[in-house]
Write a protein that holds these residues in place. Sequence first.
Motif, PDB file in Angstrom:
ATOM      1  N   LYS A  15      22.256  63.934 -40.691  1.00  0.00           N
ATOM      2  CA  LYS A  15      21.665  63.472 -41.951  1.00  0.00           C
ATOM      3  C   LYS A  15      20.580  62.418 -41.732  1.00  0.00           C
ATOM      4  O   LYS A  15      19.786  62.140 -42.636  1.00  0.00           O
ATOM      5  CB  LYS A  15      22.755  62.899 -42.863  1.00  0.00           C
ATOM      6  N   HIS A  16      20.560  61.817 -40.543  1.00  0.00           N
ATOM      7  CA  HIS A  16      19.575  60.788 -40.226  1.00  0.00           C
ATOM      8  C   HIS A  16      18.313  61.355 -39.564  1.00  0.00           C
ATOM      9  O   HIS A  16      17.434  60.590 -39.166  1.00  0.00           O
ATOM     10  CB  HIS A  16      20.180  59.746 -39.280  1.00  0.00           C
ATOM     11  N   ALA A  17      18.227  62.670 -39.440  1.00  0.00           N
ATOM     12  CA  ALA A  17      17.127  63.272 -38.678  1.00  0.00           C
ATOM     13  C   ALA A  17      15.758  62.837 -39.198  1.00  0.00           C
ATOM     14  O   ALA A  17      14.848  62.553 -38.414  1.00  0.00           O
ATOM     15  CB  ALA A  17      17.242  64.795 -38.690  1.00  0.00           C
ATOM     16  N   ALA A  18      15.595  62.780 -40.515  1.00  0.00           N
ATOM     17  CA  ALA A  18      14.299  62.390 -41.070  1.00  0.00           C
ATOM     18  C   ALA A  18      13.967  60.945 -40.710  1.00  0.00           C
ATOM     19  O   ALA A  18      12.811  60.622 -40.397  1.00  0.00           O
ATOM     20  CB  ALA A  18      14.295  62.585 -42.581  1.00  0.00           C
ATOM     21  N   PHE A  19      14.966  60.072 -40.749  1.00  0.00           N
ATOM     22  CA  PHE A  19      14.729  58.676 -40.386  1.00  0.00           C
ATOM     23  C   PHE A  19      14.417  58.537 -38.903  1.00  0.00           C
ATOM     24  O   PHE A  19      13.504  57.798 -38.516  1.00  0.00           O
ATOM     25  CB  PHE A  19      15.944  57.810 -40.744  1.00  0.00           C
ATOM     26  N   ILE A  20      15.145  59.270 -38.075  1.00  0.00           N
ATOM     27  CA  ILE A  20      14.883  59.221 -36.641  1.00  0.00           C
ATOM     28  C   ILE A  20      13.477  59.724 -36.338  1.00  0.00           C
ATOM     29  O   ILE A  20      12.782  59.190 -35.466  1.00  0.00           O
ATOM     30  CB  ILE A  20      15.935  60.040 -35.866  1.00  0.00           C
ATOM     31  N   ALA A  21      13.028  60.734 -37.059  1.00  0.00           N
ATOM     32  CA  ALA A  21      11.658  61.219 -36.889  1.00  0.00           C
ATOM     33  C   ALA A  21      10.658  60.102 -37.178  1.00  0.00           C
ATOM     34  O   ALA A  21       9.689  59.910 -36.437  1.00  0.00           O
ATOM     35  CB  ALA A  21      11.409  62.408 -37.809  1.00  0.00           C
ATOM     36  N   TRP A  22      10.911  59.346 -38.251  1.00  0.00           N
ATOM     37  CA  TRP A  22      10.027  58.222 -38.584  1.00  0.00           C
ATOM     38  C   TRP A  22      10.075  57.162 -37.486  1.00  0.00           C
ATOM     39  O   TRP A  22       9.038  56.601 -37.109  1.00  0.00           O
ATOM     40  CB  TRP A  22      10.450  57.598 -39.922  1.00  0.00           C
ATOM     41  N   VAL A  23      11.253  56.887 -36.963  1.00  0.00           N
ATOM     42  CA  VAL A  23      11.405  55.901 -35.895  1.00  0.00           C
ATOM     43  C   VAL A  23      10.588  56.315 -34.674  1.00  0.00           C
ATOM     44  O   VAL A  23       9.855  55.498 -34.084  1.00  0.00           O
ATOM     45  CB  VAL A  23      12.893  55.721 -35.525  1.00  0.00           C
ATOM     46  N   ILE A  24      10.698  57.563 -34.272  1.00  0.00           N
ATOM     47  CA  ILE A  24       9.974  58.042 -33.092  1.00  0.00           C
ATOM     48  C   ILE A  24       8.464  57.932 -33.304  1.00  0.00           C
ATOM     49  O   ILE A  24       7.731  57.452 -32.429  1.00  0.00           O
ATOM     50  CB  ILE A  24      10.377  59.493 -32.767  1.00  0.00           C
ATOM     51  N   LEU A  25       7.993  58.387 -34.458  1.00  0.00           N
ATOM     52  CA  LEU A  25       6.560  58.318 -34.737  1.00  0.00           C
ATOM     53  C   LEU A  25       6.074  56.876 -34.747  1.00  0.00           C
ATOM     54  O   LEU A  25       5.043  56.540 -34.147  1.00  0.00           O
ATOM     55  CB  LEU A  25       6.269  58.983 -36.087  1.00  0.00           C
ATOM     56  N   THR A  26       6.822  55.997 -35.398  1.00  0.00           N
ATOM     57  CA  THR A  26       6.434  54.594 -35.507  1.00  0.00           C
ATOM     58  C   THR A  26       6.471  53.891 -34.163  1.00  0.00           C
ATOM     59  O   THR A  26       5.564  53.126 -33.819  1.00  0.00           O
ATOM     60  CB  THR A  26       7.368  53.873 -36.498  1.00  0.00           C
ATOM     61  N   PHE A  36       1.338  58.855 -29.277  1.00  0.00           N
ATOM     62  CA  PHE A  36       1.598  60.105 -28.559  1.00  0.00           C
ATOM     63  C   PHE A  36       1.680  61.306 -29.492  1.00  0.00           C
ATOM     64  O   PHE A  36       1.044  62.345 -29.269  1.00  0.00           O
ATOM     65  CB  PHE A  36       2.908  59.945 -27.790  1.00  0.00           C
ATOM     66  N   TRP A  37       2.459  61.200 -30.577  1.00  0.00           N
ATOM     67  CA  TRP A  37       2.690  62.360 -31.444  1.00  0.00           C
ATOM     68  C   TRP A  37       1.505  62.674 -32.337  1.00  0.00           C
ATOM     69  O   TRP A  37       1.356  63.816 -32.795  1.00  0.00           O
ATOM     70  CB  TRP A  37       3.962  62.163 -32.248  1.00  0.00           C
ATOM     71  N   ASP A  38       0.642  61.714 -32.581  1.00  0.00           N
ATOM     72  CA  ASP A  38      -0.579  61.991 -33.339  1.00  0.00           C
ATOM     73  C   ASP A  38      -1.499  62.924 -32.567  1.00  0.00           C
ATOM     74  O   ASP A  38      -2.244  63.708 -33.164  1.00  0.00           O
ATOM     75  CB  ASP A  38      -1.317  60.685 -33.644  1.00  0.00           C
ATOM     76  N   ASP A 137      12.166  54.111 -28.222  1.00  0.00           N
ATOM     77  CA  ASP A 137      12.049  54.441 -29.648  1.00  0.00           C
ATOM     78  C   ASP A 137      12.651  53.366 -30.535  1.00  0.00           C
ATOM     79  O   ASP A 137      13.553  53.611 -31.340  1.00  0.00           O
ATOM     80  CB  ASP A 137      12.713  55.793 -29.931  1.00  0.00           C
ATOM     81  N   VAL A 138      12.129  52.158 -30.417  1.00  0.00           N
ATOM     82  CA  VAL A 138      12.617  51.023 -31.202  1.00  0.00           C
ATOM     83  C   VAL A 138      11.710  50.838 -32.421  1.00  0.00           C
ATOM     84  O   VAL A 138      10.498  50.666 -32.269  1.00  0.00           O
ATOM     85  CB  VAL A 138      12.613  49.729 -30.363  1.00  0.00           C
ATOM     86  N   ALA A 139      12.287  50.869 -33.617  1.00  0.00           N
ATOM     87  CA  ALA A 139      11.475  50.677 -34.823  1.00  0.00           C
ATOM     88  C   ALA A 139      12.341  50.201 -35.978  1.00  0.00           C
ATOM     89  O   ALA A 139      13.525  50.545 -36.071  1.00  0.00           O
ATOM     90  CB  ALA A 139      10.755  51.960 -35.219  1.00  0.00           C
ATOM     91  N   THR A 140      11.738  49.405 -36.857  1.00  0.00           N
ATOM     92  CA  THR A 140      12.395  48.854 -38.031  1.00  0.00           C
ATOM     93  C   THR A 140      11.516  49.073 -39.254  1.00  0.00           C
ATOM     94  O   THR A 140      10.291  48.909 -39.177  1.00  0.00           O
ATOM     95  CB  THR A 140      12.635  47.337 -37.870  1.00  0.00           C
TER      96      THR A 140
END
Length: 216
Positions: A15-26, A36-38, A137-140
Motif C-alpha cells: 500500500k506504500h508503493a506510491a509513497f516509496i516511488a516519491w521517496v526514490i524520485l525525491t 537519475f530517474w528524470d 533513498d532517504v527522503a522526507t
Amino acid sequence: MTATTRFQIVEAQPKHAAFIAWVILTAFRSHLERGFWDFMRPGTDEEILRYLEALTTTKALHWAQFPLFIIAEVDGEPAAALSGYFDEEHGGGRLSDGIAEVAEGTGQKPDPEGVKRALTVLNVAPEHVPGAWIIEDVATRPEFRRRGLVDALLQEIMERGRKRGATVSDIGVFIGNDSAQKAYEKAGYVVVGEKRHPEFEAVYKTPGVRALRRAL
C-alpha cells in the motif's frame, strides 16, 4: 506541528508503493534540478512516479523494491522513509532485472538516450567494502522536515543492519547537499572519500558524490 512530532516506524507494505516511488524520485533528485530517474524515464512527475511505483513491486530483486524500506508515519500517514540492503543481495546490476520486468508487464521502457546520460553516475558511484550495510533513498515530505524523522529512521535501519551481521554501514551524498551530509554525520557517519567526473557533472550539474561510512 512541533519539534516533538509523534510518529511510528513501520515496515513498507504494498500500500506504500506510491509513497516509496516519491521517496526514490525525491532522493535521487537530491538538491539538483534533475536526478537519475528524470533521465531514465523522461516525462511528467506523474509518469515517472507511475513507473517507479511499478518498479518497487517487481518480483525481481533489486535496491528499489519496497520491502527494503522502513517508513516514519505521522497520524497514520507516511512522512519519511529510507532503505537498507546488502549490495550482494540487491545491488549491482540487479536493477536491470526489475526494469525488464516492468517493461514486460506494462510496456514502460527507459529512454535509451536518457539511460546513457543517467548512467554517467557510475563514474562517481561509491565503492563499498564487502558486507557493508548500504543506506539509500532517504527522503522526507517537506512539511515534516526537521522533526527528527530521519534521525530515528537512520538509527532503526542501522540496528537492522547489525542484526543481520553487518559491522559497517555506507551512505552516499551528492556534493553540495550539505544538509543531508550534516544529518548523516550527526548519525556518526564520516566522509571516507569522494569521486568527481566531468561527464557526470555535465549531466547532473554537480561535481560528484561523497562516500560516508560508520561502524555498526
